[in-house]
Design a protein around this motif. Structure first.
Motif, PDB file in Angstrom:
ATOM      1  N   SER A  68       2.518  -9.973  43.822  1.00  0.00           N
ATOM      2  CA  SER A  68       3.595 -10.842  44.314  1.00  0.00           C
ATOM      3  C   SER A  68       3.068 -12.093  44.992  1.00  0.00           C
ATOM      4  N   LEU A  69       1.912 -11.990  45.647  1.00  0.00           N
ATOM      5  CA  LEU A  69       1.396 -13.133  46.398  1.00  0.00           C
ATOM      6  C   LEU A  69       0.548 -14.064  45.534  1.00  0.00           C
ATOM      7  N   GLY A  70       0.249 -13.668  44.309  1.00  0.00           N
ATOM      8  CA  GLY A  70      -0.421 -14.540  43.358  1.00  0.00           C
ATOM      9  C   GLY A  70      -1.804 -14.991  43.764  1.00  0.00           C
ATOM     10  N   SER A  71      -2.524 -14.179  44.544  1.00  0.00           N
ATOM     11  CA  SER A  71      -3.854 -14.567  44.988  1.00  0.00           C
ATOM     12  C   SER A  71      -4.887 -13.575  44.469  1.00  0.00           C
ATOM     13  N   GLN A  72      -5.772 -13.117  45.345  1.00  0.00           N
ATOM     14  CA  GLN A  72      -6.854 -12.222  44.940  1.00  0.00           C
ATOM     15  C   GLN A  72      -7.257 -11.387  46.144  1.00  0.00           C
ATOM     16  N   GLY A  73      -7.701 -10.166  45.885  1.00  0.00           N
ATOM     17  CA  GLY A  73      -8.156  -9.311  46.968  1.00  0.00           C
ATOM     18  C   GLY A  73      -7.098  -8.331  47.409  1.00  0.00           C
ATOM     19  N   GLY A  74      -7.346  -7.679  48.540  1.00  0.00           N
ATOM     20  CA  GLY A  74      -6.408  -6.688  49.031  1.00  0.00           C
ATOM     21  C   GLY A  74      -6.554  -6.479  50.522  1.00  0.00           C
ATOM     22  N   VAL A  75      -5.674  -5.663  51.079  1.00  0.00           N
ATOM     23  CA  VAL A  75      -5.672  -5.400  52.516  1.00  0.00           C
ATOM     24  C   VAL A  75      -5.417  -3.921  52.776  1.00  0.00           C
ATOM     25  N   VAL A  76      -5.822  -3.476  53.951  1.00  0.00           N
ATOM     26  CA  VAL A  76      -5.494  -2.140  54.445  1.00  0.00           C
ATOM     27  C   VAL A  76      -4.771  -2.330  55.769  1.00  0.00           C
ATOM     28  N   ILE A  83      -8.521   1.384  61.040  1.00  0.00           N
ATOM     29  CA  ILE A  83      -9.133   0.125  60.639  1.00  0.00           C
ATOM     30  C   ILE A  83     -10.541   0.016  61.210  1.00  0.00           C
ATOM     31  N   ASP A  84     -10.721   0.399  62.469  1.00  0.00           N
ATOM     32  CA  ASP A  84     -12.038   0.358  63.101  1.00  0.00           C
ATOM     33  C   ASP A  84     -13.018   1.257  62.351  1.00  0.00           C
ATOM     34  N   HIS A  85     -12.566   2.436  61.941  1.00  0.00           N
ATOM     35  CA  HIS A  85     -13.427   3.347  61.182  1.00  0.00           C
ATOM     36  C   HIS A  85     -13.829   2.722  59.845  1.00  0.00           C
ATOM     37  N   LEU A  86     -12.888   2.118  59.140  1.00  0.00           N
ATOM     38  CA  LEU A  86     -13.195   1.511  57.842  1.00  0.00           C
ATOM     39  C   LEU A  86     -14.196   0.363  57.994  1.00  0.00           C
ATOM     40  N   VAL A  87     -13.998  -0.473  59.010  1.00  0.00           N
ATOM     41  CA  VAL A  87     -14.886  -1.610  59.232  1.00  0.00           C
ATOM     42  C   VAL A  87     -16.321  -1.144  59.480  1.00  0.00           C
ATOM     43  N   ASN A  88     -16.463  -0.019  60.160  1.00  0.00           N
ATOM     44  CA  ASN A  88     -17.793   0.438  60.560  1.00  0.00           C
ATOM     45  C   ASN A  88     -18.411   1.481  59.646  1.00  0.00           C
ATOM     46  N   ALA A  89     -17.607   2.136  58.805  1.00  0.00           N
ATOM     47  CA  ALA A  89     -18.133   3.267  58.038  1.00  0.00           C
ATOM     48  C   ALA A  89     -17.846   3.222  56.546  1.00  0.00           C
ATOM     49  N   ALA A  90     -16.934   2.362  56.083  1.00  0.00           N
ATOM     50  CA  ALA A  90     -16.573   2.365  54.659  1.00  0.00           C
ATOM     51  C   ALA A  90     -17.589   1.552  53.852  1.00  0.00           C
ATOM     52  N   ARG A  91     -18.357   2.240  53.015  1.00  0.00           N
ATOM     53  CA  ARG A  91     -19.382   1.554  52.221  1.00  0.00           C
ATOM     54  C   ARG A  91     -18.777   0.455  51.349  1.00  0.00           C
ATOM     55  N   THR A  92     -17.579   0.714  50.801  1.00  0.00           N
ATOM     56  CA  THR A  92     -16.953  -0.276  49.917  1.00  0.00           C
ATOM     57  C   THR A  92     -16.584  -1.543  50.669  1.00  0.00           C
ATOM     58  N   PHE A  93     -16.445  -1.465  51.982  1.00  0.00           N
ATOM     59  CA  PHE A  93     -16.200  -2.658  52.788  1.00  0.00           C
ATOM     60  C   PHE A  93     -17.516  -3.280  53.256  1.00  0.00           C
ATOM     61  N   ILE A  94     -18.414  -2.432  53.759  1.00  0.00           N
ATOM     62  CA  ILE A  94     -19.672  -2.923  54.324  1.00  0.00           C
ATOM     63  C   ILE A  94     -20.499  -3.662  53.281  1.00  0.00           C
ATOM     64  N   PHE A  95     -20.539  -3.142  52.060  1.00  0.00           N
ATOM     65  CA  PHE A  95     -21.384  -3.736  51.028  1.00  0.00           C
ATOM     66  C   PHE A  95     -20.615  -4.641  50.077  1.00  0.00           C
ATOM     67  N   ASP A  96     -19.432  -5.038  50.479  1.00  0.00           N
ATOM     68  CA  ASP A  96     -18.649  -5.979  49.684  1.00  0.00           C
ATOM     69  C   ASP A  96     -18.897  -7.386  50.205  1.00  0.00           C
ATOM     70  N   THR A  97     -18.469  -8.369  49.432  1.00  0.00           N
ATOM     71  CA  THR A  97     -18.538  -9.750  49.895  1.00  0.00           C
ATOM     72  C   THR A  97     -17.192 -10.136  50.494  1.00  0.00           C
ATOM     73  N   GLY A  98     -17.209 -11.134  51.369  1.00  0.00           N
ATOM     74  CA  GLY A  98     -15.979 -11.573  52.004  1.00  0.00           C
ATOM     75  C   GLY A  98     -15.030 -12.217  51.013  1.00  0.00           C
TER      76      GLY A  98
END
Length: 214
Positions: A68-76, A83-98
């Protein structure tokens, strides 16, 4: 864990019932609102909002910025501890690019537009309902939509592929679901309603789909 709106048939999950069952058993609820954000809820705030679950401490919502927003990427979206746990422990977030600044800016601009013009979400649902009604009246087996996705059953995987190709050749882009994306026996075309589709465009879409049916 569930979609809020299932991407094949466009039917909505009973989120309130899911949340009640989760709470009865002390479980959390994780939902993907890819097809609900921008379409369902007041002003397009999403399916979780429509179900009264937005901001709940035991509900986590994922959403894409690319529909719907016509952009790219995603959010949790969820409780701060999640959210704090994902930021510090989720490999898919830690090793992703911004996320690219242009993509973030485009999503933010789309959100601001949706806030200014909340009627767009209602218009999407109106267009989807009209597509379904006209396709059904034309003798096609269309699934009644709960959001923006409208699916039309095809006789077989091979005919679904040919049908989508014939539609494209006639100037109409439609999706095509067939195995392994879906089980045997439920291959289909998938249409996506848009708020800016005019009555003439809806009529033409139904005419092309009906005229190219296998």
């Amino acid at each position: 864990v569930s979609d809020t709106v299932f991407s094949v048939d466009g039917d909505a999950a009973p989120l309130a019932e899911f949340a009640a069952v989760c709470r009865e058993h002390g479980a959390g609820l994780v939902v993907d609102d890819a097809h609900g954000l921008g379409v369902l809820g007041t002003g397009g705030r999403g399916a979780a909002h429509a179900a009264g679950l937005a901001g709940a401490g035991d509900v986590v919502v994922t959403a894409t910025l690319s529909k719907s927003l016509g952009s790219q990427g995603g959010v949790v979206l969820g409780p701060a501890r999640v959210i704090d746990h994902l930021v510090n422990a989720a490999r898919t977030f830690i090793f992703d690019t911004g996320l690219a600044p242009a993509a973030a800016g485009a999503a933010l601009a789309a959100l601001r537009l949706l806030r200014r013009e909340p009627e767009r979400a209602a218009r999407v649902r109106t267009v989807a309902a009209e597509l379904h009604a006209r396709l059904t009246a034309a003798g096609l087996e269309a699934v009644r939509p709960d959001a923006a996705v409208v699916s039309v059953r095809a006789p077989s995987p091979e005919r679904a592929v040919r049908w989508a190709a014939d539609c494209r050749a006639a100037g109409l882009a439609v999706g095509c679901f067939r195995p392994p994306s879906v089980p045997d026996g439920i291959s289909r075309l998938r249409l996506t309603a848009r708020a800016d589709l005019s009555g003439a465009q809806i009529e033409r879409a139904v005419r092309v789909i009906g005229g190219t049916r296998p």
